[in-house]
Design a protein around this motif. Structure first.
Motif, PDB file in Angstrom:
ATOM      1  N   THR A 167       0.844  -1.195   0.000  1.00  0.00           N
ATOM      2  CA  THR A 167       0.000   0.000   0.000  1.00  0.00           C
ATOM      3  C   THR A 167       0.873   1.237   0.000  1.00  0.00           C
ATOM      4  O   THR A 167       1.921   1.293   0.653  1.00  0.00           O
ATOM      5  CB  THR A 167      -0.939   0.045   1.224  1.00  0.00           C
ATOM      6  OG1 THR A 167      -0.163   0.204   2.420  1.00  0.00           O
ATOM      7  CG2 THR A 167      -1.773  -1.220   1.325  1.00  0.00           C
TER       8      THR A 167
ATOM      9  N   GLN B 226       2.094   4.248  -7.027  1.00  0.00           N
ATOM     10  CA  GLN B 226       1.626   2.932  -7.470  1.00  0.00           C
ATOM     11  C   GLN B 226       2.543   2.331  -8.539  1.00  0.00           C
ATOM     12  O   GLN B 226       2.893   1.147  -8.480  1.00  0.00           O
ATOM     13  CB  GLN B 226       0.192   3.036  -7.996  1.00  0.00           C
ATOM     14  CG  GLN B 226      -0.824   3.472  -6.947  1.00  0.00           C
ATOM     15  CD  GLN B 226      -0.966   2.476  -5.812  1.00  0.00           C
ATOM     16  OE1 GLN B 226      -1.466   1.380  -6.017  1.00  0.00           O
ATOM     17  NE2 GLN B 226      -0.510   2.839  -4.620  1.00  0.00           N
TER      18      GLN B 226
ATOM     19  N   THR C 276      -1.660  -1.165  -4.199  1.00  0.00           N
ATOM     20  CA  THR C 276      -2.976  -0.573  -4.023  1.00  0.00           C
ATOM     21  C   THR C 276      -2.828   0.646  -3.123  1.00  0.00           C
ATOM     22  O   THR C 276      -1.821   0.790  -2.420  1.00  0.00           O
ATOM     23  CB  THR C 276      -3.991  -1.568  -3.441  1.00  0.00           C
ATOM     24  OG1 THR C 276      -5.304  -0.993  -3.511  1.00  0.00           O
ATOM     25  CG2 THR C 276      -3.692  -1.908  -1.981  1.00  0.00           C
ATOM     26  N   THR C 277      -3.812   1.511  -3.163  1.00  0.00           N
ATOM     27  CA  THR C 277      -3.760   2.727  -2.352  1.00  0.00           C
ATOM     28  C   THR C 277      -4.338   2.470  -0.973  1.00  0.00           C
ATOM     29  O   THR C 277      -5.152   1.567  -0.773  1.00  0.00           O
ATOM     30  CB  THR C 277      -4.571   3.857  -3.016  1.00  0.00           C
ATOM     31  OG1 THR C 277      -5.889   3.400  -3.291  1.00  0.00           O
ATOM     32  CG2 THR C 277      -3.908   4.282  -4.321  1.00  0.00           C
TER      33      THR C 277
ATOM     34  N   TRP D 270      -9.502   0.365   1.700  1.00  0.00           N
ATOM     35  CA  TRP D 270      -8.232  -0.288   1.348  1.00  0.00           C
ATOM     36  C   TRP D 270      -8.226  -1.776   1.731  1.00  0.00           C
ATOM     37  O   TRP D 270      -7.619  -2.593   1.039  1.00  0.00           O
ATOM     38  CB  TRP D 270      -7.047   0.446   1.965  1.00  0.00           C
ATOM     39  CG  TRP D 270      -6.857   0.256   3.446  1.00  0.00           C
ATOM     40  CD1 TRP D 270      -7.390   0.997   4.438  1.00  0.00           C
ATOM     41  CD2 TRP D 270      -6.062  -0.748   4.087  1.00  0.00           C
ATOM     42  NE1 TRP D 270      -6.998   0.533   5.665  1.00  0.00           N
ATOM     43  CE2 TRP D 270      -6.178  -0.531   5.482  1.00  0.00           C
ATOM     44  CE3 TRP D 270      -5.268  -1.795   3.639  1.00  0.00           C
ATOM     45  CZ2 TRP D 270      -5.523  -1.347   6.420  1.00  0.00           C
ATOM     46  CZ3 TRP D 270      -4.622  -2.605   4.565  1.00  0.00           C
ATOM     47  CH2 TRP D 270      -4.748  -2.377   5.932  1.00  0.00           C
TER      48      TRP D 270
ATOM     49  N   ARG E 191      -9.814  -3.668  -1.009  1.00  0.00           N
ATOM     50  CA  ARG E 191      -8.940  -3.684  -2.194  1.00  0.00           C
ATOM     51  C   ARG E 191      -7.828  -4.715  -2.019  1.00  0.00           C
ATOM     52  O   ARG E 191      -7.446  -5.402  -2.972  1.00  0.00           O
ATOM     53  CB  ARG E 191      -8.359  -2.293  -2.445  1.00  0.00           C
ATOM     54  CG  ARG E 191      -9.383  -1.281  -2.912  1.00  0.00           C
ATOM     55  CD  ARG E 191      -8.745  -0.028  -3.481  1.00  0.00           C
ATOM     56  NE  ARG E 191      -8.049   0.765  -2.476  1.00  0.00           N
ATOM     57  CZ  ARG E 191      -8.640   1.661  -1.688  1.00  0.00           C
ATOM     58  NH1 ARG E 191      -9.954   1.851  -1.770  1.00  0.00           N
ATOM     59  NH2 ARG E 191      -7.945   2.364  -0.806  1.00  0.00           N
ATOM     60  N   VAL E 192      -7.289  -4.819  -0.806  1.00  0.00           N
ATOM     61  CA  VAL E 192      -6.254  -5.814  -0.545  1.00  0.00           C
ATOM     62  C   VAL E 192      -6.829  -7.219  -0.705  1.00  0.00           C
ATOM     63  O   VAL E 192      -6.206  -8.092  -1.331  1.00  0.00           O
ATOM     64  CB  VAL E 192      -5.657  -5.628   0.870  1.00  0.00           C
ATOM     65  CG1 VAL E 192      -4.830  -6.847   1.276  1.00  0.00           C
ATOM     66  CG2 VAL E 192      -4.804  -4.367   0.915  1.00  0.00           C
TER      67      VAL E 192
ATOM     68  N   LEU F   7      -6.869  -8.658  -4.055  1.00  0.00           N
ATOM     69  CA  LEU F   7      -5.572  -8.990  -4.645  1.00  0.00           C
ATOM     70  C   LEU F   7      -5.050 -10.349  -4.187  1.00  0.00           C
ATOM     71  O   LEU F   7      -4.150 -10.903  -4.818  1.00  0.00           O
ATOM     72  CB  LEU F   7      -4.543  -7.902  -4.308  1.00  0.00           C
ATOM     73  CG  LEU F   7      -4.776  -6.548  -4.977  1.00  0.00           C
ATOM     74  CD1 LEU F   7      -3.806  -5.504  -4.427  1.00  0.00           C
ATOM     75  CD2 LEU F   7      -4.633  -6.662  -6.493  1.00  0.00           C
TER      76      LEU F   7
END
Length: 297
Positions: free
Chosen positions: A168, A174, A185-186, A191, A194-195, A198
């Motif tokens: 992150t 990025q 990822t941001t 977040w 988003r993780v 992945l």
């Protein structure tokens, strides 16, 4: 000689550029003419007076642990290095024109002094926390705050060992993380989801101290699978704070090998003069680095 010092704990304004007596190499030590000194978060943590057991501080105190330069004194019992050699390593009071090193290695060919000064502490830290968190080849490691010096080293060392890394960082970094072999990822709202998109997280490292310990424990499912180097409150949540250095000579040897094989490169984001040490600390505390900050006497 000129060196940066502070006589009281506090903010960046306590740093002063003073004239001081030159140090000399005692037994088992070498002295270098400093060409560059690395700026590390531990430097300003010590300056603030944070209670770091590995770094007891007596005032007045110099600043800095990492440096690269040219050997100009060799202490009793030291072998394998001579006056005139180009080395990088770790010592004390490295924001200065001369410093004494307790651990060192010859600089790999093609490495500038500015680049070399950025490696010692971050590579030792990266190697230590990868070992302590127990992540293995084939597993996935989450790195929170991945674009700074330690993060840059962790990403590349992990890649060399066959470990997948999710990192992150801010939106501007990025592509930088992607270039180091990470899945980026941001941070910010959403977040954690988003993780999860992945991949499954086997272990996690907190490098920024941005208040994400609970989420890292949630993602790994076990506080023992999380290590922080930045959040002093993490032990209250069962997460280990890693602050005691391992073998610096061994880390320097690993760094030299990785650099020589083209497997490790940490860029220098910005250089500062000794007189700009306070500005270097302000920038370091603000975070969002892409690589390293160094001081050039």
């Amino acid at each position: 000689m000129r060196k940066v010092s502070f006589a009281e704990f506090g903010g960046p304004d306590v740093l002063q550029l003073i004239d001081a007596e030159e140090p000399h190499a005692g037994p088992g030590r070498i002295r270098i003419a400093v060409r560059a000194a690395g700026v590390n978060p531990v430097d300003w943590r010590i300056r603030e007076g944070q209670k770091l057991g590995a770094h007891p501080t007596e005032l007045p105190s110099g600043v800095g642990l990492d440096a690269a330069g040219v050997v100009d004194e060799v202490g009793e019992g030291v072998e394998g290095v001579e006056v005139g050699d180009r080395v990088f390593g770790e010592g004390a009071c490295t924001y200065a024109e001369f410093t004494v090193l307790s651990a060192w290695a010859r600089m790999p060919e093609g490495l500038s002094f500015e680049e070399a000064a950025g490696y010692p502490s971050v590579v030792e830290t990266a190697l230590r926390i990868i070992r302590e968190v127990g992540v293995q080849p084939g597993q996935t490691l989450l790195v929170s705050g991945a674009s700074g010096g330690v993060g840059s080293a962790v990403l590349q060392i992990a890649r060399d060992r066959g470990i997948t890394v999710i990192g992150t960082a801010g939106a501007a970094n990025q592509d930088y993380l992607r270039g180091l072999g990470a899945l980026p990822t941001t941070y910010g709202e959403g977040w954690v989801d988003r993780v999860r998109q992945l991949g499954r997280i086997d272990a996690a490292l907190d490098l920024a101290g941005s208040g994400v310990i609970r989420e890292l424990v949630e993602l790994t499912g076990d506080p023992q699978k999380v290590i922080t180097i930045a959040d002093l409150g993490a032990p209250d949540l069962g997460v280990r704070f890693s602050g005691v250095a391992g073998s610096v000579p061994a880390a320097l040897s690993v760094a030299a090998d990785l650099i020589s094989r083209g497997r490790l490169h940490i860029p220098v984001e910005r250089t500062y003069t000794l007189a700009e040490a306070a500005a270097a600390h302000v920038d370091s505390q603000a975070g969002h680095a892409r690589g390293r900050r160094v001081i050039v006497p």
